[in-house]
Design an enzyme around this catalytic site. Sequence first.
Site, mmCIF file in Angstrom:
data_model
loop_
_atom_site.group_PDB
_atom_site.id
_atom_site.type_symbol
_atom_site.label_atom_id
_atom_site.label_comp_id
_atom_site.label_asym_id
_atom_site.label_seq_id
_atom_site.Cartn_x
_atom_site.Cartn_y
_atom_site.Cartn_z
ATOM 1 N N THR A 73 -3.005 2.787 -8.644
ATOM 2 C CA THR A 73 -2.434 1.457 -8.898
ATOM 3 C C THR A 73 -2.550 1.117 -10.384
ATOM 4 O OG1 THR A 73 -2.919 0.726 -6.658
ATOM 5 C CG2 THR A 73 -2.640 -0.995 -8.303
ATOM 6 N N ASN A 152 5.010 6.868 1.449
ATOM 7 C CA ASN A 152 3.705 6.830 2.123
ATOM 8 C C ASN A 152 3.816 6.462 3.601
ATOM 9 O OD1 ASN A 152 4.488 4.352 0.775
ATOM 10 N ND2 ASN A 152 2.597 3.459 1.530
ATOM 11 N N HIS A 202 -8.157 9.942 -4.074
ATOM 12 C CA HIS A 202 -8.587 9.814 -2.673
ATOM 13 C C HIS A 202 -7.523 10.221 -1.661
ATOM 14 C CE1 HIS A 202 -6.962 5.678 -1.434
ATOM 15 N NE2 HIS A 202 -6.657 5.719 -2.711
ATOM 16 N N CYS A 324 -1.261 -4.449 5.276
ATOM 17 C CA CYS A 324 -1.544 -5.085 3.986
ATOM 18 C C CYS A 324 -3.046 -5.038 3.755
ATOM 19 C CB CYS A 324 -1.000 -6.503 3.913
ATOM 20 S SG CYS A 324 -0.528 -7.236 5.450
HETATM 21 N N1 PLP Z 1 1.519 4.771 -4.382
HETATM 22 C C1 PLP Z 1 1.600 5.257 -3.143
HETATM 23 C C2 PLP Z 1 2.870 5.919 -2.683
HETATM 24 C C3 PLP Z 1 0.511 5.156 -2.276
HETATM 25 O O1 PLP Z 1 0.591 5.638 -1.036
HETATM 26 C C4 PLP Z 1 -0.684 4.522 -2.744
HETATM 27 C C5 PLP Z 1 -1.827 4.320 -1.838
HETATM 28 O O2 PLP Z 1 -1.661 4.039 -0.668
HETATM 29 C C6 PLP Z 1 -0.726 4.049 -4.064
HETATM 30 C C7 PLP Z 1 0.405 4.190 -4.843
HETATM 31 C C8 PLP Z 1 -1.953 3.399 -4.634
HETATM 32 O O3 PLP Z 1 -2.989 4.348 -4.840
HETATM 33 P P1 PLP Z 1 -4.494 3.884 -5.164
HETATM 34 O O4 PLP Z 1 -5.140 3.584 -3.861
HETATM 35 O O5 PLP Z 1 -5.150 5.047 -5.858
HETATM 36 O O6 PLP Z 1 -4.414 2.711 -6.056
#
Ligand code: PLP
Length: 384
Positions: A73, A152, A202, A324
């Site tokens: 993020t 995702n 992760h 969420c």
């Molecule tokens: N982008 C996608 C496609 C994701 O699936 C996720 C996490 O679910 C993220 C970004 C965010 O990742 P992080 O948890 O490392 O901030």
Amino acid sequence: MTRLPIYLDHNASAPLLPEARAAHVGALDLCGNPSSVHGHGRALRNLIETARDQVAALAGADRQQVVFTGSATEAITQAIAGSVRPLGIDAIVISAAEHAAVGKAAEITGLPVTVVGIDVDGVIRVDEIAARLQAADASGERLLVAVHAVNNETGVIQPTGKIEALVGTTRHYFFIDAVQAFGKLPLEFGTRAPDMMAVSAHKIGGPVGVGALLMKAHAEGAILVPGGGQEQGRRGGTESAALIAGFGAAALAFPQRYDASRIAGLTAEITAGLQAIAPEIVVFGANVERAGNVVNFAVPGLGSAVAMMGLDLLGVSISSGSACSSGKVGPSHVLKAMGVAPELAASALRVSLGWSSTSEDVKAFLIGFETVLGRYRARRERAA
Ligand code: PLP
């Protein structure tokens, strides 16, 4: 039915790989600051630089292109919000199926944001991106196109190669959220055109709380956290050598631990098993290429929350299409953008597998799902 701890929510977060755990825990006892020039500092610096090589290798990047961050993020926010001023971006293009991190980062720039659609199979509308680029070329705008590589929720693989060819390498910038593709598909960051990509530890069995932004040299102006100049001035703040070491170890071990064809076989068993239990099942993204570890499906009438909680009581952890951060089950913006009817979207469930998944997990899930569905059908019959 006995309660078994079955984890089928790898897209939310994968279990820590033993290799990542060992590297992370081993580094926790080391004291010092990796920027210090004394022996303690140098030991931590070595861990970070080894991890940089390991993450770069899995991403097909050069080591100097890897900037460690606190999460994907953060990397996404830096790539989008951090780049607009230094790179002279006039407007942003994202898709309707992006992770909230992408949408929110685009929003906080205050720039115009074009949201291109996805089709009924969940694939980004490349024609809409082409039209927006054409308009920008005519008006002289510089665009930042920011899209994901693998969804995702549905596992749908996006046509980033086609988008990359359209964006080109001269006027506009291209960012890919590669979080769900990392380790599963070759990213080849060093040899492909995208200017920036974000990845997360992760999702590949590394520790939570560390990610990376892959940056080409010409995009290095995009700096959100200059701070004390760490990461070659690209992300300030004392690095967590322990988290980064865990990330590096995960990146090294993941290709051996994640057997894509074994996992695709397990998801095929899940799909076939579900179809046998509930022939009316709808699998989202079924007609297009998907990462082989996800089945996002709905049995009409059986609500996501009811099914998820029923499975949870049996010890099986899966996800609704989207959860969420509050833990509440919300409607999926991805399914909505695919044109899925709200009543059907309210039944969406996501099963996502990974390195630790076994055929026992699959069997337990199918037995659990049949139990939950059986109870729902019995309730429906009593009510009829
Ligand atoms: N982008 C996608 C496609 C994701 O699936 C996720 C996490 O679910 C993220 C970004 C965010 O990742 P992080 O948890 O490392 O901030």
